[in-house]
Design an enzyme around this catalytic site. Structure first.
Site, short mmCIF file in Angstrom:
data_model
loop_
_atom_site.label_atom_id
_atom_site.label_comp_id
_atom_site.label_asym_id
_atom_site.label_seq_id
_atom_site.Cartn_x
_atom_site.Cartn_y
_atom_site.Cartn_z
CE1 TYR A 1 1.78 -19.76 -20.70
CE2 TYR A 1 1.06 -17.49 -21.64
CZ TYR A 1 2.40 -19.13 -20.95
OH TYR A 1 3.88 -19.04 -21.29
CD GLU B 1 4.21 -21.07 -18.65
OE1 GLU B 1 4.75 -20.71 -20.03
OE2 GLU B 1 4.74 -22.61 -18.13
#
Length: 368
Positions: free
Chosen positions: A99, A187
């Site tokens: 992530y 993101e």
């Protein structure tokens, strides 16, 4: 303002962030003409979450399967949003998911770099169950994101050698996307490790709406309603709610307090529009027209405190708009007397006390 995944990936490509080869289709018949390597993953392009659980993300191993999957996804509704486009991308044989994100930390008033070795799942869930796997770095706004910060985080995530180098390059490129676009969030989840490389398999970009004017090349905001787009054309700030009293004010603080007063007296705002400082009569006319277009509006409440804004300009705009519903006006400030004279000649009156005006507007709804 949220971007679709395919739009975010186009940005990523431009900044050198590796993504899969892909294409966007609007009809299943476009599948056979795509020059992509199978298997393919087909992903509904909607601005809501839960695509996978709703069946909006599917794998296809042949052109026939891909056509069938595209036919199933296009037109489906996911959390109230109809799918009009599908992103078709080469599937990635994922070995591990990470992530990576930059987001605005409002309490710290700066960007924060967030990364984890546990990607591919909801990052809030990771933070709850494995907080030790979340790595955060607050970015100094004067120094910016520094290369050693990415390498430090990569080592904590267990990345070594070429993966560490790639991670640092991707993190820096993602930071540039965030800063250049005035983004609230950029993101990559997951940032996949596959075949010796790191690849952004998914992408999310949320641009600060207040900085939208600095990026005229960005696509149209598909989240905005027709009335919100109409308001932007006149540089007016408009937000839709679900009540029956339309609210217009000048200045964010006054508009918020007006909403509170309406709620305090038992009313429900249908929407609100901030005409800002120095609103002309023309802007006021457009403001009235926009808020009254929303279905279900039964009363209009206008609360103006004239500083830079002139009350006579406001009054001329209201009279020109000729509101077709019961209208309550509170008008004080610069050129107040002239504003009241204009309203009175048009058969309208204005309050000076905001609470009294709010109570009157709510009572008008109950009578209507």
């Amino acid at each position: 303002m949220k971007l679709h995944e395919y739009q975010a990936k186009q940005l990523f490509r431009a900044y050198g962030i590796p993504v899969q080869r892909d294409a966007v289709i609007e009809r299943p018949e476009q599948i056979p003409g795509l020059s992509l390597r199978y298997p393919l993953v087909l992903k509904a392009q909607v601005l809501v979450g839960g695509r996978g659980k709703a069946g909006g993300i599917q794998l296809a191993r042949t052109p026939e399967e891909a056509t069938e999957r595209a036919r199933a996804i296009l037109g489906m509704e996911i959390r109230g949003e109809r799918v009009r486009r599908v992103l078709v991308a080469e599937a990635v044989d994922i070995e591990q998911e990470h992530y990576l994100a930059f987001t605005v930390d409002r309490s710290a008033r700066r960007l924060v770099f967030v990364a984890s070795s546990m990607g591919g799942v909801d990052i809030e869930e990771v933070a709850r169950t494995h907080p030790e796997l979340i790595h955060k770095v607050a970015i100094d706004p004067l120094e910016g994101f520094l290369p050693f910060q990415a390498r430090q985080v990569a080592r904590r995530m267990g990345l070594r050698g070429e993966y560490l180098v790639q991670f640092a390059q991707i993190a820096h490129a993602l930071y540039r996307v965030c800063v250049d676009l005035d983004a609230e969030l950029v993101e990559i989840n997951p940032l996949a490790r596959a075949e010796g490389k790191l690849v952004a398999v998914d992408a999310k970009v949320v641009v600060d709406e207040n900085a939208r004017f600095r990026h005229p090349d960005l696509p149209e905001d598909e989240e905005a309603t027709e009335l919100e787009r109409m308001a932007r054309r006149y540089d007016l700030s408009y937000v839709e709610l679900d009540g029956d009293i339309a609210v217009i004010g000048n200045g964010a603080g006054l508009v918020m307090s007006t909403l509170d007063m309406v709620a305090h007296f038992g009313g429900r705002p249908a929407n609100f529009l901030d005409v800002g400082g120095g609103a002309s009569s023309e802007a006021m006319r457009h403001a009235v027209d926009i808020v009254l277009r929303k279905p279900g509006v039964r009363v209009l409440f206008i609360n103006i405190f004239g500083g830079i804004t002139r009350c006579d300009d406001v009054a001329r705009g209201i009279v020109a708009a000729r509101p077709a519903v019961p209208t309550t006006i509170r008008l004080v400030g610069t050129n107040e007397e002239e504003g009241r004279r204009i309203l009175e000649e048009a058969g309208m009156a204005a309050f000076t006390d905001p609470e009294e005006a709010a109570r009157h507007a709510v009572a008008a709804v109950r009578r209507s």
